[in-house]
Design a protein around this motif. Structure first.
Motif, mmCIF file in Angstrom:
data_model
loop_
_atom_site.group_PDB
_atom_site.id
_atom_site.type_symbol
_atom_site.label_atom_id
_atom_site.label_comp_id
_atom_site.label_asym_id
_atom_site.label_seq_id
_atom_site.Cartn_x
_atom_site.Cartn_y
_atom_site.Cartn_z
ATOM 1 N N PHE A 1 0.740 -1.814 0.111
ATOM 2 C CA PHE A 1 0.187 0.288 -0.215
ATOM 3 C C PHE A 1 0.837 1.164 0.108
ATOM 4 C CE2 PHE A 1 0.782 -0.969 4.208
ATOM 5 C CZ PHE A 1 0.451 0.805 4.943
ATOM 6 N N ALA B 1 -5.548 -12.284 -4.102
ATOM 7 C CA ALA B 1 -5.924 -11.660 -2.879
ATOM 8 C C ALA B 1 -5.039 -9.919 -2.605
ATOM 9 C CB ALA B 1 -4.984 -12.591 -1.627
ATOM 10 N N PHE B 2 -4.184 -9.777 -3.161
ATOM 11 C CA PHE B 2 -3.372 -8.386 -3.227
ATOM 12 C C PHE B 2 -4.185 -7.798 -3.570
ATOM 13 C CE2 PHE B 2 0.319 -10.161 -0.812
ATOM 14 C CZ PHE B 2 0.284 -9.988 0.243
ATOM 15 N N VAL C 1 -7.474 -6.301 -3.571
ATOM 16 C CA VAL C 1 -7.820 -5.905 -2.586
ATOM 17 C C VAL C 1 -7.303 -4.369 -2.251
ATOM 18 C CG1 VAL C 1 -8.517 -5.906 -0.208
ATOM 19 C CG2 VAL C 1 -9.004 -7.785 -1.303
ATOM 20 N N VAL C 2 -5.741 -4.654 -2.301
ATOM 21 C CA VAL C 2 -5.258 -2.759 -1.086
ATOM 22 C C VAL C 2 -4.768 -2.130 -2.334
ATOM 23 C CG1 VAL C 2 -2.849 -2.565 -0.157
ATOM 24 C CG2 VAL C 2 -3.961 -4.893 0.107
ATOM 25 N N THR D 1 -7.878 -0.858 -3.527
ATOM 26 C CA THR D 1 -8.608 0.361 -2.404
ATOM 27 C C THR D 1 -7.829 1.705 -2.993
ATOM 28 O OG1 THR D 1 -8.748 -1.275 -1.309
ATOM 29 C CG2 THR D 1 -8.935 1.082 -0.483
ATOM 30 N N ILE D 2 -6.591 1.673 -2.986
ATOM 31 C CA ILE D 2 -5.326 2.533 -3.011
ATOM 32 C C ILE D 2 -5.768 3.618 -4.331
ATOM 33 C CG2 ILE D 2 -2.883 3.847 -4.055
ATOM 34 C CD1 ILE D 2 -1.992 1.457 -1.943
ATOM 35 N N ILE E 1 -14.503 -4.521 0.337
ATOM 36 C CA ILE E 1 -14.005 -3.241 1.200
ATOM 37 C C ILE E 1 -14.485 -2.739 2.023
ATOM 38 C CG2 ILE E 1 -12.698 -1.159 1.604
ATOM 39 C CD1 ILE E 1 -10.793 -3.501 1.779
#
Lengths: 323, 291
Positions: free
Chosen positions: A144, A259-260, A262-263, A266-267, A278
């Motif tokens: 992130f 899976a990653f 997700v991060v 979001t950013i 999320i």
């Protein structure tokens, strides 16, 4: 072989059922969706009718059975927030995530492997040491924060890349893709780089270790003695031999890249599955949460099953089944 | 100096300059985090000390309290340097508690499975393998989402995501020890199973576990920061480094870079140092590199 296949498939089924119970109970332990669904000043009658409509008054096991029953008819329920079938919602978000993940994994392997091979080919040169130091950094920098830095440098300071969103998309076979337009491509670059960082470092390390070992092997010695050029040796012999473990890791890591995502999503406000989950967690959108978690559980069980079966195909010793 | 295995280990460790430097950095950060209230110019969570006029000031700004904010201030007028040191304190706490419990649990599961053997062993290890096939970030994320916000919930999520690594490692080492003659001898005396597991098998399985521990504490800290950044970790009242970075994110786009960058740099410095120390310990404990 058939017995082994059956045994593994049976185990996978048990895992999926256990996961579904876990996920369902877990999601139901969080918050009360009634508060989200109904405005606080609704009358008692309205409250009761909504609760009955969604079946919240039923005991948990009955809700679970109802959920499984609907699942068999491929009905994941309706999202509380978007008020549309969850399956449609997820299918509409899935291509964006897949596109991002694929771009990241491709970048990591197509760029990471040659760099790693170079580092293994000349393990003591300055450049190789720098590459290895950078790869340690790549393992350590949280995804992130790396994303924030990308935004700061390329979007805020130099202004040459967009900071978020998907940009212009082109419809292909009924789904939207970003990478076909110049604008969409420029939106894809930063998130893909961000998501690729970890795999990139991993690929460099694996390729380096493999190349370093192989350069000392008889294969390479004899190829050199035969007068084959170094580049051809690297491309025709070393690359082929190191690619077996690389492909395995590639397959396994594809899931964790998802899976990653997700991060990263979001950013960069990338409208994919990760952003959806999320948002649904913050808004207590139970059906979406359950469906997403089930999908992930199913995906990973499937990946594991395929990996197990591939190994069994390659290595007969495993077929006898270790229970 | 007496030539104990430990002093030899230290001597070897010192030969690697980078790892020694990293170990010093880790030690410094730990000390800073522990004595945070004594060294920071401000208690960043005492609302009485916050002045809104000082909010979002760049590094080097001299605040209304009279001292210089070397790393600037955040959106509520907190001195960032103080906030970072307090954030490190929380991150370190989470990492160490989660790492320690995961270590204990994993070592217990792994060693017990290796001792008992048979069906119990294969079932337990099959479960552990199954869990290892899911990425830790996903497990921690799902658990944190299911448990809700809060310190103990987050620690639980981290333990759940990490114990399997310890269990697998402990099982591998303990299963090898189980075959050795001294364990057979201890069992045939007979010593109690507990004693054999804890006094004989576990201590001899420790080296690989220590290596896993350094890596896992670093990854627990990184996981915690990621989860807090995503908003499923700690509540806003306990700002770890991840939360500080998340709070600064919205100001990043308007050019106020320092709110996000400095906490991130502190986090990376800590994680990189931990990983370097872990790498060195792994190389030293790896018998394959000593032949």
């Amino acid at each position: 072989m058939f017995g082994f296949l059956l045994q593994r498939a049976w185990q996978a089924c048990i895992v999926v059922v256990a996961m579904s119970v876990l996920v369902f109970c877990g999601v139901h332990a969080v918050g009360n969706p009634v508060d989200v669904l109904i405005s606080p000043d609704a009358t008692q009658d309205i409250r009761a009718s909504v609760i009955a409509q969604y079946g919240f008054d039923q005991p948990l096991w009955r809700q679970y059975l109802g959920f499984v029953g609907r699942l068999i008819h491929s009905d994941f329920g309706r999202s509380f927030v978007y008020n549309m079938p969850v399956s449609e919602l997820i299918l509409s978000r899935l291509p964006a995530t897949l596109e991002l993940t694929l771009a990241a994994v491709l970048f990591a392997s197509l760029v990471g492997v040659p760099i790693g091979m170079y580092a293994g080919y000349r393990p003591h040169s300055f450049v190789s040491r720098a590459i290895m130091a950078l790869s340690i950094l790549g393992f350590s920098v949280p995804t992130f924060w790396f994303g924030l830095m990308l935004i700061m440098i390329f979007a805020v300071q130099c202004g040459c890349m967009p900071a978020g969103g998907r940009g212009e998309t082109v419809s292909l076979f009924g789904t939207e893709f970003s990478f076909l337009t110049a604008d969409g491509l420029s939106h894809l670059v930063l998130p893909a780089l961000n998501l690729a960082l970890f795999k990139f470092s991993l690929m460099i390390r694996l390729a380096r270790a493999g190349t370093r070992e192989l350069m000392l092997s008889d294969t390479v010695k004899f190829a050199r003695a035969a007068g084959i050029s170094e580049f051809t040796i690297l491309r025709r012999h070393v690359l082929r031999l190191i690619s077996i473990p690389l492909v395995t890791v590639f397959g396994l890591e594809f899931g964790s890249t998802l899976a990653f995502a997700v991060v990263t999503e979001t950013i960069f406000s990338w409208p994919g599955l990760g952003k959806l989950i999320i948002d649904s967690i913050t808004s207590l959108d139970r059906p979406v949460m359950v469906a997403y978690l089930m999908l992930i559980a199913l995906l990973f069980t499937l990946i594991n099953l395929v990996v197990d079966l591939t190994y069994a195909l390659l290595d007969p010793r495993l077929r006898k089944g270790r229970a | 100096m007496s030539d104990t295995p430990f002093s030899r280990f230290l001597g070897d460790f010192r030969k690697n300059k980078v790892a020694t430097g990293a170990a010093i950095v880790v030690a410094l950060i730990v000390v800073l985090a522990v004595i945070a209230p004594l060294v920071t110019p401000q208690n960043p969570y005492d609302l009485a000390h916050l002045v809104l006029r000082d909010a979002r000031r760049p590094p080097g700004y001299v605040g209304s309290a009279g001292y210089t904010h070397w790393l600037g201030t955040d959106s509520q007028g907190r001195d960032l340097l103080s906030a970072i040191i307090y954030g490190l304190r929380i991150s370190l706490q989470m990492g160490v508690i989660a790492g320690a419990v995961a270590f204990a649990l994993g070592a217990l599961v792994g060693c017990a499975a290796a001792y008992v053997g048979g069906r119990v062993e294969s079932l337990a290890m099959r479960l552990v393998d199954l869990q290892l096939s899911f990425p830790a970030i996903l497990l921690a994320f799902v658990m944190a989402a299911l448990f809700g916000q809060g310190r103990s919930q987050l620690i639980l999520a981290l333990i759940f995501a990490q114990y399997a690594y310890f269990a697998r490692t402990a099982h591998g080492a303990a299963a090898a020890e189980r075959q050795k003659d001294y364990v057979e001898a201890a069992l045939s005396i007979p010593l109690s199973p507990w004693r054999v597991v804890f006094k004989h098998m576990l201590p001899n399985s420790l080296p690989p576990l220590i290596v896993v521990a350094t890596v896992q504490i670093a990854s627990a800290i990184s996981l915690e920061a990621t989860l807090s950044f995503l908003g499923v970790g700690l509540p806003p009242s306990e700002p770890s480094l991840g939360m500080l970075i998340a709070n600064g994110f919205q100001y990043l786009l308007s050019g106020r870079y320092w709110i996000s960058i400095y906490p991130g740099l502190a986090l990376i410095l800590f994680i990189v140092s931990l990983n370097l120390v872990g790498d060195q310990i792994r190389d030293q404990l790896n018998p394959r590199l000593h032949r």
